[in-house]
Enzyme design. Structure first.
Site, PDB file in Angstrom:
ATOM      1  N   ARG A  94      -4.091  12.707 -20.835  1.00 44.33           N
ATOM      2  CA  ARG A  94      -3.859  13.971 -21.450  1.00 44.33           C
ATOM      3  C   ARG A  94      -5.106  14.994 -22.714  1.00 44.33           C
ATOM      4  O   ARG A  94      -5.860  15.469 -23.062  1.00 44.33           O
ATOM      5  CB  ARG A  94      -2.670  14.246 -21.841  1.00 44.33           C
ATOM      6  CG  ARG A  94      -2.713  15.924 -23.117  1.00 44.33           C
ATOM      7  CD  ARG A  94      -0.548  15.362 -23.783  1.00 44.33           C
ATOM      8  NE  ARG A  94      -0.152  16.333 -24.329  1.00 44.33           N
ATOM      9  CZ  ARG A  94      -0.720  16.105 -26.219  1.00 44.33           C
ATOM     10  NH1 ARG A  94      -0.890  14.810 -26.413  1.00 44.33           N
ATOM     11  NH2 ARG A  94       0.067  17.017 -26.783  1.00 44.33           N
ATOM     12  N   ARG A 145      -7.957  17.347 -22.627  1.00 41.75           N
ATOM     13  CA  ARG A 145      -7.494  18.363 -23.771  1.00 41.75           C
ATOM     14  C   ARG A 145      -8.888  18.712 -24.879  1.00 41.75           C
ATOM     15  O   ARG A 145      -9.236  19.097 -25.380  1.00 41.75           O
ATOM     16  CB  ARG A 145      -6.584  18.585 -24.682  1.00 41.75           C
ATOM     17  CG  ARG A 145      -5.159  18.829 -23.882  1.00 41.75           C
ATOM     18  CD  ARG A 145      -4.422  19.698 -24.665  1.00 41.75           C
ATOM     19  NE  ARG A 145      -2.983  20.144 -23.674  1.00 41.75           N
ATOM     20  CZ  ARG A 145      -2.294  20.259 -24.038  1.00 41.75           C
ATOM     21  NH1 ARG A 145      -1.412  19.671 -25.497  1.00 41.75           N
ATOM     22  NH2 ARG A 145      -0.779  20.759 -23.089  1.00 41.75           N
ATOM     23  N   GLY A 156      -7.685  -1.104 -15.499  1.00 45.73           N
ATOM     24  CA  GLY A 156      -7.541  -2.407 -15.606  1.00 45.73           C
ATOM     25  C   GLY A 156      -8.781  -2.800 -15.742  1.00 45.73           C
ATOM     26  O   GLY A 156      -9.874  -2.579 -14.913  1.00 45.73           O
ATOM     27  N   ASP A 160      -1.250  -6.272 -18.798  1.00 47.06           N
ATOM     28  CA  ASP A 160      -1.433  -7.249 -18.744  1.00 47.06           C
ATOM     29  C   ASP A 160      -2.398  -8.179 -19.660  1.00 47.06           C
ATOM     30  O   ASP A 160      -1.893  -9.127 -20.756  1.00 47.06           O
ATOM     31  CB  ASP A 160      -2.551  -8.252 -17.278  1.00 47.06           C
ATOM     32  CG  ASP A 160      -1.559  -8.076 -16.218  1.00 47.06           C
ATOM     33  OD1 ASP A 160      -0.530  -7.479 -15.346  1.00 47.06           O
ATOM     34  OD2 ASP A 160      -2.473  -7.332 -14.806  1.00 47.06           O
ATOM     35  N   MET A 189       5.491 -10.224 -16.099  1.00 47.76           N
ATOM     36  CA  MET A 189       4.129 -10.062 -15.157  1.00 47.76           C
ATOM     37  C   MET A 189       2.325 -10.609 -16.076  1.00 47.76           C
ATOM     38  O   MET A 189       2.868 -10.773 -16.945  1.00 47.76           O
ATOM     39  CB  MET A 189       3.992  -8.282 -14.687  1.00 47.76           C
ATOM     40  CG  MET A 189       4.575  -7.955 -13.508  1.00 47.76           C
ATOM     41  SD  MET A 189       4.763  -6.677 -12.738  1.00 47.76           S
ATOM     42  CE  MET A 189       4.584  -6.376 -11.512  1.00 47.76           C
ATOM     43  N   ALA A 204      12.644 -17.540 -27.518  1.00 47.75           N
ATOM     44  CA  ALA A 204      12.763 -17.565 -26.172  1.00 47.75           C
ATOM     45  C   ALA A 204      12.867 -19.437 -26.828  1.00 47.75           C
ATOM     46  O   ALA A 204      11.812 -19.981 -27.643  1.00 47.75           O
ATOM     47  CB  ALA A 204      12.135 -17.871 -25.510  1.00 47.75           C
ATOM     48  N   GLU A 226       4.143 -14.805 -14.162  1.00 45.87           N
ATOM     49  CA  GLU A 226       4.549 -15.215 -13.234  1.00 45.87           C
ATOM     50  C   GLU A 226       2.662 -15.883 -12.241  1.00 45.87           C
ATOM     51  O   GLU A 226       3.231 -16.543 -11.992  1.00 45.87           O
ATOM     52  CB  GLU A 226       4.021 -13.300 -12.528  1.00 45.87           C
ATOM     53  CG  GLU A 226       2.279 -13.263 -12.725  1.00 45.87           C
ATOM     54  CD  GLU A 226       2.459 -11.747 -11.933  1.00 45.87           C
ATOM     55  OE1 GLU A 226       3.003 -11.160 -10.754  1.00 45.87           O
ATOM     56  OE2 GLU A 226       1.695 -10.795 -12.413  1.00 45.87           O
ATOM     57  N   ARG A 280       6.354  -2.101 -15.433  1.00 48.53           N
ATOM     58  CA  ARG A 280       4.835  -1.559 -15.725  1.00 48.53           C
ATOM     59  C   ARG A 280       5.664   0.044 -15.548  1.00 48.53           C
ATOM     60  O   ARG A 280       4.743   1.179 -16.250  1.00 48.53           O
ATOM     61  CB  ARG A 280       4.450  -1.368 -14.231  1.00 48.53           C
ATOM     62  CG  ARG A 280       3.390  -2.591 -14.020  1.00 48.53           C
ATOM     63  CD  ARG A 280       2.608  -2.306 -13.611  1.00 48.53           C
ATOM     64  NE  ARG A 280       2.468  -1.383 -11.593  1.00 48.53           N
ATOM     65  CZ  ARG A 280       1.919  -2.131 -10.890  1.00 48.53           C
ATOM     66  NH1 ARG A 280       1.781  -3.201 -10.704  1.00 48.53           N
ATOM     67  NH2 ARG A 280       1.453  -1.631 -10.122  1.00 48.53           N
TER      68      ARG A 280
HETATM   69  P1  ADP Z   1      -6.582  -3.700 -12.767  1.00 48.49           P
HETATM   70  O1  ADP Z   1      -7.656  -2.205 -12.337  1.00 48.49           O
HETATM   71  O2  ADP Z   1      -5.773  -3.157 -13.116  1.00 48.49           O
HETATM   72  O3  ADP Z   1      -7.682  -4.273 -13.043  1.00 48.49           O
HETATM   73  P2  ADP Z   1      -7.646  -4.013  -9.781  1.00 48.49           P
HETATM   74  O4  ADP Z   1      -7.842  -5.022  -9.548  1.00 48.49           O
HETATM   75  O5  ADP Z   1      -6.767  -3.517  -8.262  1.00 48.49           O
HETATM   76  O6  ADP Z   1      -6.484  -3.864 -10.449  1.00 48.49           O
HETATM   77  O7  ADP Z   1      -8.140  -2.903  -9.492  1.00 48.49           O
HETATM   78  C1  ADP Z   1      -8.777  -2.337  -8.854  1.00 48.49           C
HETATM   79  C2  ADP Z   1      -9.877  -1.498  -8.330  1.00 48.49           C
HETATM   80  O8  ADP Z   1     -11.210  -0.931  -8.338  1.00 48.49           O
HETATM   81  C3  ADP Z   1      -9.572  -2.242  -6.260  1.00 48.49           C
HETATM   82  O9  ADP Z   1      -8.550  -1.303  -5.932  1.00 48.49           O
HETATM   83  C4  ADP Z   1     -11.008  -1.840  -5.625  1.00 48.49           C
HETATM   84  O10 ADP Z   1     -10.986  -0.583  -5.720  1.00 48.49           O
HETATM   85  C5  ADP Z   1     -11.505  -1.734  -7.712  1.00 48.49           C
HETATM   86  N1  ADP Z   1     -12.545  -2.765  -8.319  1.00 48.49           N
HETATM   87  C6  ADP Z   1     -11.994  -4.145  -8.981  1.00 48.49           C
HETATM   88  N2  ADP Z   1     -12.991  -4.573  -8.676  1.00 48.49           N
HETATM   89  C7  ADP Z   1     -14.161  -4.280  -7.731  1.00 48.49           C
HETATM   90  C8  ADP Z   1     -15.659  -5.011  -7.785  1.00 48.49           C
HETATM   91  N3  ADP Z   1     -15.832  -6.722  -8.240  1.00 48.49           N
HETATM   92  N4  ADP Z   1     -16.712  -4.408  -7.127  1.00 48.49           N
HETATM   93  C9  ADP Z   1     -16.124  -2.792  -6.830  1.00 48.49           C
HETATM   94  N5  ADP Z   1     -14.482  -2.703  -7.253  1.00 48.49           N
HETATM   95  C10 ADP Z   1     -13.964  -3.384  -7.624  1.00 48.49           C
HETATM   96  O1  F6P Z   2      -1.890  -5.937 -13.473  1.00 54.44           O
HETATM   97  C1  F6P Z   2      -0.841  -5.515 -13.816  1.00 54.44           C
HETATM   98  C2  F6P Z   2       0.459  -6.278 -12.601  1.00 54.44           C
HETATM   99  O2  F6P Z   2       1.276  -5.373 -13.227  1.00 54.44           O
HETATM  100  C3  F6P Z   2       0.502  -7.893 -12.711  1.00 54.44           C
HETATM  101  O3  F6P Z   2       0.805  -7.817 -13.418  1.00 54.44           O
HETATM  102  C4  F6P Z   2       1.307  -7.679 -11.585  1.00 54.44           C
HETATM  103  O4  F6P Z   2       0.463  -8.853 -10.962  1.00 54.44           O
HETATM  104  C5  F6P Z   2       0.184  -6.642 -10.365  1.00 54.44           C
HETATM  105  O5  F6P Z   2       0.046  -5.944 -11.223  1.00 54.44           O
HETATM  106  C6  F6P Z   2       1.281  -6.529  -9.701  1.00 54.44           C
HETATM  107  O6  F6P Z   2       0.589  -5.337  -8.847  1.00 54.44           O
HETATM  108  P1  F6P Z   2       1.345  -4.655  -7.602  1.00 54.44           P
HETATM  109  O7  F6P Z   2       2.044  -3.848  -7.795  1.00 54.44           O
HETATM  110  O8  F6P Z   2       0.499  -4.371  -6.608  1.00 54.44           O
HETATM  111  O9  F6P Z   2       2.046  -5.442  -6.305  1.00 54.44           O
END
Ligand code: ADP
Ligand code: F6P
Length: 325
Positions: free
Chosen positions: A25, A29, A106, A131, A173, A190, A226, A258
């Site tokens: 958003r 905007r 992320g 995370d 997580m 805890a 985890e 999440r």
């Molecule tokens: P997050 O962004 O929450 O850490 P992921 O690690 O799954 O989640 O990354 C999201 C997406 O970003 C991946 O599914 C992939 O398409 C892309 N990505 C992650 N790492 C790389 C990389 N080293 N090179 C290119 N694309 C990447």
């Molecule tokens: O990065 C966020 C997260 O929820 C992590 O804490 C966890 O390990 C992972 O994503 C779980 O991924 P998925 O939703 O693809 O099972």
């Protein structure tokens, strides 16, 4: 001279995080207020490869401030990890005449954004992941909401634990980060927190649980991230063999962490970061993330975000131990 920016695109990628919607958003905007047009990309990098663009107006982002998840959908795209996938995405950006891309996601999403920057695409990233494991930002969008969800869940588990004289191991997580576990552990009181960053033994856990029992407590809560080894279920089996005073139960909180309405903190952080991302873009910045440093949002280069690791605050580990006595 800065390139003239007329049209930008925005996408959400990786795990969803509460606050992504208020962030979208704010991007839309702020862009519209500055005379830019904005295309939303449905489905993260996979949607970019497929050319899922849709122009967004101010009304398209109405009524979403309080909603968890992401109206743009998100994805983990294997195709985008490969150079061919990245080239397809770049072709789609060029076809749509996009001058700059905002990526909300992320650390993986930022690694992906860096790949686009290396090919000349102007990208600004916004850290969003429960995370809180992204270098260069004290907080990521979604962390505060996830923590509040965890605290609410553990407060409820404590009712059962103390009514039944039980010990609970509660898994949070965080992938390889212990951030959620240590923070939750401190604020729920805890007895022990287990995180991947700090080694532990089954003997230590058994002695904490046993001591709590001998000191007359009617329950014990262990918060475990985890990413620990052995896993929570393996640990529970090992501890159970010791026949401690409490019965033991495991609760894996999972994906409820999440979802849900973003907290006021997350809405504010998301609004500020979305607004700042567009300002960064218009001032000619590229290849940077909106990083929260204390109370200020700063541009943090992707190269640093990708190369460096966020440090755990070791002081909190000591504090958690002291306060649990
Ligand atoms: P997050 O962004 O929450 O850490 P992921 O690690 O799954 O989640 O990354 C999201 C997406 O970003 C991946 O599914 C992939 O398409 C892309 N990505 C992650 N790492 C790389 C990389 N080293 N090179 C290119 N694309 C990447
Ligand atoms: O990065 C966020 C997260 O929820 C992590 O804490 C966890 O390990 C992972 O994503 C779980 O991924 P998925 O939703 O693809 O099972």
């Amino acid at each position: 001279m800065n390139k003239k920016i007329e049209k930008i695109a925005v996408l959400t990628s990786g795990g969803d995080a509460p606050g992504m919607n208020p962030c979208i958003r704010a991007v839309v905007r702020t862009a519209l207020a500055n005379g830019l047009s904005v295309a939303g990309v449905q489905g993260g990098y996979q949607g970019l490869i497929q050319g899922n663009f849709e122009l967004m107006g101010a009304r398209d982002v109405g009524g979403i401030l309080q909603r968890g998840g992401t109206i743009l959908q998100t994805a983990r795209s294997t195709e985008f990890r490969e150079p061919q996938g990245q080239m397809k995405a770049i072709r789609q950006l060029n076809n749509e005449r996009i001058d700059g891309l905002v990526v909300i996601g992320g650390d993986g999403s930022i690694a992906g954004a860096q790949k686009l920057v290396e090919q000349g695409v102007d990208v600004i990233a916004i850290p969003a992941s429960i995370d809180n494991d992204i270098y260069g930002s004290d907080m990521c969008i979604g962390v505060d909401t996830a923590l509040n969800t965890i605290v609410d869940a553990i407060d409820k588990l404590r009712d059962t634990a103390s009514s039944h004289n039980r010990a609970f191991i509660v898994e949070t997580m965080g992938r390889l980060s212990g951030y959620l576990a240590i923070h939750a552990g401190i604020v729920v009181g805890a007895e022990m927190v287990l995180i991947p960053e700090i080694p532990f033994t089954v003997d230590e856990i058994a002695s904490v649980v046993d001591n709590a029992y001998l000191r007359g407590k009617n329950h014990a809560i262990i918060v475990a991230a985890e990413g620990i080894h052995p896993s929570v279920n393996e640990l529970a089996a090992l501890i159970d063999q010791r026949n401690l005073g409490f019965q033991l139960r495991v609760s894996i909180l999972g994906h409820i962490q999440r979802g849900g309405r973003p907290t006021a903190f997350d809405r504010m952080l998301a609004s500020r970061m979305g607004h700042t991302a567009v300002e960064f873009m218009m001032s000619g910045k590229k290849g940077v993330m909106t990083g929260l440093d204390g109370s200020v949002i700063k541009p943090i280069p992707f190269v640093d975000v990708c190369a460096r690791k966020k440090k755990m605050n070791m002081h909190y580990i000591e504090m958690a131990r002291t306060l649990a006595k």
